[in-house]
Design a protein around this motif. Structure first.
Motif, mmCIF file in Angstrom:
data_model
loop_
_atom_site.group_PDB
_atom_site.id
_atom_site.type_symbol
_atom_site.label_atom_id
_atom_site.label_comp_id
_atom_site.label_asym_id
_atom_site.label_seq_id
_atom_site.Cartn_x
_atom_site.Cartn_y
_atom_site.Cartn_z
ATOM 1 N N ARG A 117 -44.723 -112.764 -34.857
ATOM 2 C CA ARG A 117 -46.136 -113.118 -34.672
ATOM 3 C C ARG A 117 -47.074 -112.058 -35.238
ATOM 4 O O ARG A 117 -48.186 -112.374 -35.661
ATOM 5 C CB ARG A 117 -46.443 -113.335 -33.193
ATOM 6 C CG ARG A 117 -45.806 -114.557 -32.601
ATOM 7 C CD ARG A 117 -46.296 -114.817 -31.178
ATOM 8 N NE ARG A 117 -45.570 -115.916 -30.584
ATOM 9 C CZ ARG A 117 -45.856 -117.203 -30.780
ATOM 10 N NH1 ARG A 117 -46.886 -117.532 -31.567
ATOM 11 N NH2 ARG A 117 -45.148 -118.148 -30.204
ATOM 12 N N THR A 118 -46.643 -110.829 -35.224
ATOM 13 C CA THR A 118 -47.508 -109.736 -35.704
ATOM 14 C C THR A 118 -47.063 -109.227 -37.081
ATOM 15 O O THR A 118 -47.542 -108.182 -37.529
ATOM 16 C CB THR A 118 -47.495 -108.566 -34.705
ATOM 17 O OG1 THR A 118 -46.142 -108.092 -34.548
ATOM 18 C CG2 THR A 118 -48.033 -109.019 -33.351
ATOM 19 N N PHE A 119 -46.176 -109.964 -37.745
ATOM 20 C CA PHE A 119 -45.639 -109.502 -39.014
ATOM 21 C C PHE A 119 -46.734 -109.402 -40.066
ATOM 22 O O PHE A 119 -47.526 -110.313 -40.249
ATOM 23 C CB PHE A 119 -44.555 -110.459 -39.503
ATOM 24 C CG PHE A 119 -43.905 -110.025 -40.791
ATOM 25 C CD1 PHE A 119 -42.771 -109.237 -40.778
ATOM 26 C CD2 PHE A 119 -44.449 -110.390 -42.019
ATOM 27 C CE1 PHE A 119 -42.169 -108.823 -41.972
ATOM 28 C CE2 PHE A 119 -43.859 -109.982 -43.212
ATOM 29 C CZ PHE A 119 -42.721 -109.198 -43.180
ATOM 30 N N ARG A 120 -46.765 -108.282 -40.772
ATOM 31 C CA ARG A 120 -47.639 -108.069 -41.922
ATOM 32 C C ARG A 120 -46.877 -107.233 -42.943
ATOM 33 O O ARG A 120 -46.012 -106.440 -42.579
ATOM 34 C CB ARG A 120 -48.940 -107.331 -41.530
ATOM 35 C CG ARG A 120 -49.787 -108.013 -40.478
ATOM 36 C CD ARG A 120 -50.448 -109.267 -40.988
ATOM 37 N NE ARG A 120 -51.353 -109.820 -40.007
ATOM 38 C CZ ARG A 120 -51.005 -110.686 -39.053
ATOM 39 N NH1 ARG A 120 -49.730 -111.066 -38.936
ATOM 40 N NH2 ARG A 120 -51.898 -111.160 -38.208
ATOM 41 N N GLY A 454 -49.419 -100.984 -47.395
ATOM 42 C CA GLY A 454 -49.901 -102.305 -46.980
ATOM 43 C C GLY A 454 -51.341 -102.585 -47.345
ATOM 44 O O GLY A 454 -51.846 -103.672 -47.050
ATOM 45 N N ARG A 455 -52.006 -101.646 -47.988
ATOM 46 C CA ARG A 455 -53.408 -101.839 -48.375
ATOM 47 C C ARG A 455 -53.485 -102.101 -49.877
ATOM 48 O O ARG A 455 -52.917 -101.374 -50.685
ATOM 49 C CB ARG A 455 -54.250 -100.613 -48.013
ATOM 50 C CG ARG A 455 -54.514 -100.497 -46.514
ATOM 51 C CD ARG A 455 -55.137 -99.155 -46.158
ATOM 52 N NE ARG A 455 -56.437 -98.951 -46.776
ATOM 53 C CZ ARG A 455 -57.599 -99.399 -46.282
ATOM 54 N NH1 ARG A 455 -57.612 -100.113 -45.170
ATOM 55 N NH2 ARG A 455 -58.730 -99.131 -46.894
ATOM 56 N N LEU A 456 -54.210 -103.145 -50.223
ATOM 57 C CA LEU A 456 -54.335 -103.548 -51.617
ATOM 58 C C LEU A 456 -55.237 -102.584 -52.371
ATOM 59 O O LEU A 456 -56.369 -102.333 -51.956
ATOM 60 C CB LEU A 456 -54.898 -104.975 -51.682
ATOM 61 C CG LEU A 456 -55.036 -105.611 -53.063
ATOM 62 C CD1 LEU A 456 -53.668 -105.776 -53.726
ATOM 63 C CD2 LEU A 456 -55.721 -106.970 -52.954
ATOM 64 N N VAL A 457 -54.757 -102.061 -53.504
ATOM 65 C CA VAL A 457 -55.541 -101.104 -54.289
ATOM 66 C C VAL A 457 -55.795 -101.594 -55.706
ATOM 67 O O VAL A 457 -56.473 -100.923 -56.483
ATOM 68 C CB VAL A 457 -54.827 -99.727 -54.359
ATOM 69 C CG1 VAL A 457 -54.615 -99.165 -52.970
ATOM 70 C CG2 VAL A 457 -53.492 -99.830 -55.105
ATOM 71 N N TYR A 458 -55.269 -102.764 -56.040
ATOM 72 C CA TYR A 458 -55.305 -103.258 -57.415
ATOM 73 C C TYR A 458 -56.220 -104.464 -57.498
ATOM 74 O O TYR A 458 -56.011 -105.461 -56.822
ATOM 75 C CB TYR A 458 -53.891 -103.642 -57.852
ATOM 76 C CG TYR A 458 -53.751 -104.130 -59.271
ATOM 77 C CD1 TYR A 458 -53.792 -103.236 -60.327
ATOM 78 C CD2 TYR A 458 -53.557 -105.478 -59.542
ATOM 79 C CE1 TYR A 458 -53.632 -103.680 -61.646
ATOM 80 C CE2 TYR A 458 -53.397 -105.928 -60.853
ATOM 81 C CZ TYR A 458 -53.439 -105.030 -61.888
ATOM 82 O OH TYR A 458 -53.283 -105.465 -63.179
ATOM 83 N N GLU A 459 -57.264 -104.353 -58.327
ATOM 84 C CA GLU A 459 -58.192 -105.467 -58.518
ATOM 85 C C GLU A 459 -57.631 -106.382 -59.602
ATOM 86 O O GLU A 459 -57.545 -106.010 -60.768
ATOM 87 C CB GLU A 459 -59.570 -104.947 -58.920
ATOM 88 C CG GLU A 459 -60.635 -106.030 -58.942
ATOM 89 C CD GLU A 459 -62.027 -105.474 -59.194
ATOM 90 O OE1 GLU A 459 -62.947 -106.290 -59.413
ATOM 91 O OE2 GLU A 459 -62.198 -104.236 -59.184
ATOM 92 N N LEU A 460 -57.240 -107.581 -59.209
ATOM 93 C CA LEU A 460 -56.582 -108.499 -60.123
ATOM 94 C C LEU A 460 -57.520 -108.915 -61.258
ATOM 95 O O LEU A 460 -58.670 -109.278 -61.016
ATOM 96 C CB LEU A 460 -56.100 -109.742 -59.374
ATOM 97 C CG LEU A 460 -54.939 -109.509 -58.407
ATOM 98 C CD1 LEU A 460 -54.801 -110.686 -57.450
ATOM 99 C CD2 LEU A 460 -53.640 -109.293 -59.171
#
Length: 511
Positions: A117-120, A454-460
């Protein structure tokens, strides 16, 4: 550039820009409100559960995703599918309905289901940007994080990268084939929706085809979702539904006076189709409009196109184009050009959208390192098939340019560095006597940070930026590597340290 990658923790502004971009992408029609968590093979979940039961599910590991063989006899692959990877990781959640279904399988304990339930996704992802020219055995994705997370995502990441990289590469082959001896290219339009294996294959295949150089698609959902120009006119049923071909052409011209393309092979191309198209072209010209093009979808396209061009020119319709379709592929297109076919644009369907001659890329996802005592230790998979033996450890991929031209790629351990001012000896990892020394080189790290902790750093980037990246990349390779038949094999070597590590582990694990 030293070639050494340091951990980059995202600053707030960088993270927010990247987050805003993926949120906007997630609202696109093809992505919106789609389930993702159960897009996996069952054995990923059973392994995940086994790690949970053993209390080792948060053990840190490294996985590589790469492919072993170039498709269709090509000399390279165009990496694609990263946008879908990021969309998947960003939206990876287990809903109540997902957990209820997993409970119904009677395979998993309640504590494990509650844990889901808390999976990320909390790991690191380094990836080759979409549109990069890549080669066998080079990691296209490198993931580091808890073993349960990296095990779960395996199947989904492989399907995204496998499919779109395959179709982008096939599209580039077809686009290259449409070049004349003078280098000018007639545009290629992707027209494979009805022949694709399913909806996703058609939509994401159209996206990949644009990355591979197609100028448009017949797929309206792909056009809406990705901003790809859409193209399409009529089918044979339109012509058949009118009392005469001429009436069908006139009705279509009346509906689309500024974009009239007429399909001329329903009955007889030269005796009926082209003469009727000329008649409508003259009527459009009299009203201040013009006939845009005719399309030939069957028959001897080389002969028919040359005759049609002659007839159009004799009628004064010099600016009317000729579009060819009819189960084309790169070989047919090349042969038609050699035969002098007078074609201004190509519509390609089945062979492109399915990569008909090579329908799977075959990328794999392999464990490369595992945490022991707080330290990542290299792991190797050994096989009777030499090409299935993995390269161990946490790695990076470097591309070396000499005088602006790509000279070789090097798979190295992540903590290695190389000095461009010093000579560097490279050697074939199998035939080690094959060696060369490069110096005065530029160096590019192909794997770029996408997620950190887990934090996105790349602007697609958008599709047009990706396509420009393809073109810039291709321009830096020798034409011998890019040719379609018996391409020169581009050097992808292992660093001395990585090669030594691999040999040591091979001997340690030998029975």
């Amino acid at each position: 550039m030293s070639g050494t990658e340091e951990t980059r923790w995202p600053d707030a502004e960088q993270h927010e820009r990247a987050l805003a971009r993926i949120e906007a992408i997630s609202r696109l029609p093809v992505y919106r409100d789609r389930p993702v968590s159960l897009l996996t093979d069952l054995y990923e979940l059973t392994m995940m559960y086994g790690h949970f039961q053993a209390g080792r599910h948060r053990q840190r590991v490294v996985f590589d995703l790469y492919y072993r063989t170039n498709p269709s006899g090509n000399g390279y692959v165009i990496a694609a599918g990263l946008e879908q990877v990021v969309w998947y990781l960003h939206n990876l959640r287990f809903t109540d309905a997902d957990i209820a279904y997993l409970r119904s399988l009677r395979l998993f304990s309640e504590p494990f289901l509650e844990y889901l339930r808390t999976f990320r996704f909390t790991g690191d992802l380094y990836a080759v940007p979409e549109g990069t020219i890549v080669f066998p055995n080079e990691p296209l994705l490198r993931l580091e994080g808890p073993i349960d997370e990296l095990q779960l995502v395996e199947s989904a990441l492989m399907t995204f990268i496998n499919h779109q990289s395959l179709i982008a590469t096939k599209a580039q082959r077809i686009v290259d084939a449409a070049a004349t001896a003078q280098g000018a290219r007639a545009p290629v339009i992707e027209m494979g929706l009805r022949r694709a294996q399913n909806m996703d294959a058609s939509v994401f295949g159209a996206r990949a085809a644009f990355i591979g150089g197609c100028v448009g698609t017949s797929n309206v959902l792909a056009g809406q979702s990705f901003g790809i120009p859409v193209s399409g006119t009529m089918g044979h049923s339109w012509v058949q539904s009118f009392p005469s071909e001429l009436e069908a052409f006139r009705a279509y011209a009346n509906a689309f006076p500024d974009d009239t393309v007429l399909l001329v092979d329903t009955y007889d191309v030269l005796r009926s189709g082209v003469p009727n198209a000329i008649q409508v072209g003259r009527e459009l010209a009299a009203s201040g409009r013009r006939l845009k093009a005719i399309r030939i979808d069957s028959g001897d396209i080389a002969y028919l196109s040359k005759q049609a061009r002659r007839m159009l020119d004799e009628a004064g319709l010099h600016d009317v184009g000729i579009i060819a379709s009819s189960d084309l592929n790169e070989w047919t297109i090349r042969d038609l050009i050699v035969q002098g076919a007078r074609i201004n644009a190509w519509g390609v369907g089945t062979s492109l959208i399915t990569s008909y001659d090579h329908p799977a890329l075959g990328a794999v996802y392999k464990l490369a390192a595992q945490e022991e005592g707080g330290v990542l230790r290299p792991r190797i998979k050994i096989s009777e098939n030499a090409n299935k033996i993995t390269n161990p450890g946490k790695k990076k991929v470097l591309r070396f340019y000499v005088n602006g031209r790509a000279s070789a790629d090097l798979i190295a351990l992540d903590d290695e560095s190389f000095n461009p001012s010093e000579p560097l000896e490279l050697f074939d990892p199998v035939h080690t006597y094959k060696r060369k020394v490069i110096q005065g080189f530029e160096m590019e790290a192909l794997l770029q940070p996408v997620y950190i902790g887990g934090r996105l750093v790349y602007e697609l980037p958008d599709l047009r930026q990706i396509r420009r990246h393809v073109e810039a990349g291709l321009a830096r390779f020798a034409p011998e590597i890019l040719r379609h038949v018996n391409p020169h094999i581009y050097h992808v070597d292992l660093s001395q340290r990585l090669w030594d590590l691999k040999q040591r582990l091979l001997h340690e694990w030998r029975p």
